[in-house]
Design a protein around this motif. Structure first.
Motif, PDB file in Angstrom:
ATOM      1  N   VAL A   1      -9.444 -29.181 -30.051  1.00  0.00           N
ATOM      2  CA  VAL A   1      -9.586 -29.593 -30.700  1.00  0.00           C
ATOM      3  C   VAL A   1      -8.512 -30.777 -30.703  1.00  0.00           C
ATOM      4  N   LYS A   2      -8.156 -32.024 -30.399  1.00  0.00           N
ATOM      5  CA  LYS A   2      -7.208 -33.085 -29.995  1.00  0.00           C
ATOM      6  C   LYS A   2      -6.802 -33.569 -31.034  1.00  0.00           C
ATOM      7  N   ASN A   3      -5.139 -32.453 -30.885  1.00  0.00           N
ATOM      8  CA  ASN A   3      -4.415 -32.604 -32.592  1.00  0.00           C
ATOM      9  C   ASN A   3      -3.279 -33.734 -31.867  1.00  0.00           C
ATOM     10  N   ARG A   4      -2.781 -34.063 -33.492  1.00  0.00           N
ATOM     11  CA  ARG A   4      -1.539 -34.968 -33.368  1.00  0.00           C
ATOM     12  C   ARG A   4      -0.230 -34.454 -32.171  1.00  0.00           C
ATOM     13  N   PRO A   5       0.655 -35.163 -31.886  1.00  0.00           N
ATOM     14  CA  PRO A   5       2.024 -34.722 -31.339  1.00  0.00           C
ATOM     15  C   PRO A   5       2.868 -34.361 -32.013  1.00  0.00           C
ATOM     16  N   ILE A   6       3.334 -33.437 -32.085  1.00  0.00           N
ATOM     17  CA  ILE A   6       4.629 -32.539 -33.014  1.00  0.00           C
ATOM     18  C   ILE A   6       5.586 -34.004 -32.574  1.00  0.00           C
ATOM     19  N   ILE A   7       6.177 -35.056 -33.393  1.00  0.00           N
ATOM     20  CA  ILE A   7       7.272 -35.626 -32.782  1.00  0.00           C
ATOM     21  C   ILE A   7       8.736 -35.251 -33.350  1.00  0.00           C
ATOM     22  N   LEU A   8       9.899 -34.866 -32.418  1.00  0.00           N
ATOM     23  CA  LEU A   8      10.698 -34.223 -32.689  1.00  0.00           C
ATOM     24  C   LEU A   8      11.284 -35.698 -33.540  1.00  0.00           C
ATOM     25  N   GLY A   9      12.033 -35.615 -34.424  1.00  0.00           N
ATOM     26  CA  GLY A   9      13.488 -36.765 -35.306  1.00  0.00           C
ATOM     27  C   GLY A   9      14.835 -36.859 -34.720  1.00  0.00           C
ATOM     28  N   PRO A  10      15.709 -37.068 -34.482  1.00  0.00           N
ATOM     29  CA  PRO A  10      16.699 -37.840 -33.439  1.00  0.00           C
ATOM     30  C   PRO A  10      17.584 -36.605 -33.807  1.00  0.00           C
ATOM     31  N   SER A  11      17.032 -35.544 -35.115  1.00  0.00           N
ATOM     32  CA  SER A  11      18.599 -34.530 -34.238  1.00  0.00           C
ATOM     33  C   SER A  11      17.579 -32.988 -34.709  1.00  0.00           C
ATOM     34  N   GLU A  12      16.827 -33.760 -34.701  1.00  0.00           N
ATOM     35  CA  GLU A  12      15.601 -31.914 -35.021  1.00  0.00           C
ATOM     36  C   GLU A  12      15.573 -31.480 -33.364  1.00  0.00           C
ATOM     37  N   THR A  13      15.136 -30.375 -32.977  1.00  0.00           N
ATOM     38  CA  THR A  13      14.911 -29.417 -32.169  1.00  0.00           C
ATOM     39  C   THR A  13      13.706 -28.733 -32.147  1.00  0.00           C
ATOM     40  N   LEU A  14      13.360 -28.139 -30.964  1.00  0.00           N
ATOM     41  CA  LEU A  14      12.355 -27.213 -31.130  1.00  0.00           C
ATOM     42  C   LEU A  14      13.123 -25.967 -30.789  1.00  0.00           C
ATOM     43  N   ARG A  15      12.890 -25.110 -32.024  1.00  0.00           N
ATOM     44  CA  ARG A  15      13.839 -23.556 -32.100  1.00  0.00           C
ATOM     45  C   ARG A  15      12.953 -22.384 -31.285  1.00  0.00           C
ATOM     46  N   GLU A  16      11.701 -22.073 -30.680  1.00  0.00           N
ATOM     47  CA  GLU A  16      10.830 -21.288 -31.012  1.00  0.00           C
ATOM     48  C   GLU A  16       9.478 -21.381 -31.088  1.00  0.00           C
TER      49      GLU A  16
END
Length: 319
Positions: A234-249
């Motif tokens: 499945v071609k999923n949409r990207p996760i777009i992180l906000g200016p202060s958002e990070t990838l935690r886990e």
């Protein structure tokens, strides 16, 4: 250590595409005491007797202070030579060696032309190098003669120095990888390590078919990586992180799928805003893994990939 009163510095500013420089500014006072004057700080070492002074060579150890007056502190010495280069010019080449604690033993290399004291009261010299805190320096010294009586020449120096800022060793660490040894390796080059993750794109259905991401590197350049893996799922949409958002886990599973031995069968991505996305099928996995570390953010991925994502690990950076 706090800055002395005679010194100010600017905030670092970017020099495209990767380099930063620091500007240093000084206002100092240099004292030249000619031969035959009490306390002389220069010496003629070659003299051919010509009336235009051409070829006369003078060794110098001029004193540099932080102000005028008897209470001024000696902060550096100008050590070098000046040579008669035809009336009225003298060519000078000297090293400013700092003795002040803030810059002790750091140096600046200066070259240029000055005239006889009764002719040339203003001018500039080039800064062509440096050591210590001023390694690889470049810049300019603007000088103005304030006095030239009784064999003592006082020059006011306004110095503008640019020095490159060299990146410190990266705090980026690697966690993992998990999965099998199929496919080919994908990994970021050491000079493009990530500073901040911007997007993550995962394609998959029963398995993780591919992964791609974008990030800003340590020099502030935006980079796109991947996709790594096959073009199915499945071609999923990207996760777009906000200016202060990070990838935690991230956590997931690995297992056998479609004739492939131990590939990544599912991924769950959790951001600092508690957004959760799951890809692939957890029930197809036999082993589980989790990538998370206290006080760190996930800023990129590495591993192996072929028809699917065979293996995954992560780059983490301290918050």
């Amino acid at each position: 250590m706090s800055n002395p009163t005679f010194y100010t510095n600017s905030a670092p500013h970017s020099i495209p595409p990767r380099q930063q420089q620091q500007e240093h500014q000084f206002k100092l006072y240099m004292s030249q005491i000619v031969e035959g004057t009490s306390g002389t700080n220069q010496l003629v070492v070659a003299n051919n007797g010509r009336s235009d002074y051409f070829g006369i060579t003078v060794a110098m150890d001029w004193v540099i202070r932080d102000d005028l007056g008897p209470k001024a502190n000696i902060v550096a010495h100008a050590k070098g030579l000046h040579v008669g280069a035809g009336t009225p010019d003298w060519f000078t080449s000297f090293t400013i060696k700092f003795t002040h604690a803030r810059f002790k033993d750091s140096t600046l290399m200066v070259q240029g032309i000055f005239g006889n004291s009764n002719i040339d009261v203003k001018g500039e010299w080039a800064i062509v190098g440096g050591t210590g805190q001023f390694a690889y320096a470049q810049g300019v010294v603007l000088y103005k003669q304030l006095s030239g009586l009784n064999g003592i020449v006082i020059r006011e120096l306004e110095m503008h120095v640019l020095c490159p800022i060299f990146p410190k060793p990266s705090p980026v660490i690697k966690e993992g990888p998990w999965g099998g040894n199929g496919g080919t390796a994908y990994e970021l080059p050491g000079w493009e390590l990530p500073h901040r993750l911007q997007t993550v794109t995962v394609h998959g259905e029963g398995v993780i078919d591919s992964i791609a991401f974008t990030y800003v590197d340590e020099a502030g350049t935006k980079r796109s990586v991947g996709p790594f893996g096959g073009d199915g799922g499945v071609k999923n949409r990207p996760i777009i992180l906000g200016p202060s958002e990070t990838l935690r886990e991230i956590y997931g599973t690995t297992g056998d799928y479609g004739g492939y031995t131990e590939v990544v069968t599912s991924l769950t991505v959790i951001t600092s805003s508690n957004s959760v996305r799951t890809y692939g099928t957890q029930s197809n996995g036999k082993k589980t893994f989790r990538i998370a570390k206290d006080n760190h953010n996930i800023v990129g991925f590495y591993g192996r990939a072929g028809g699917f994502v065979d293996q995954i690990g992560a780059y983490l950076r301290p918050k």
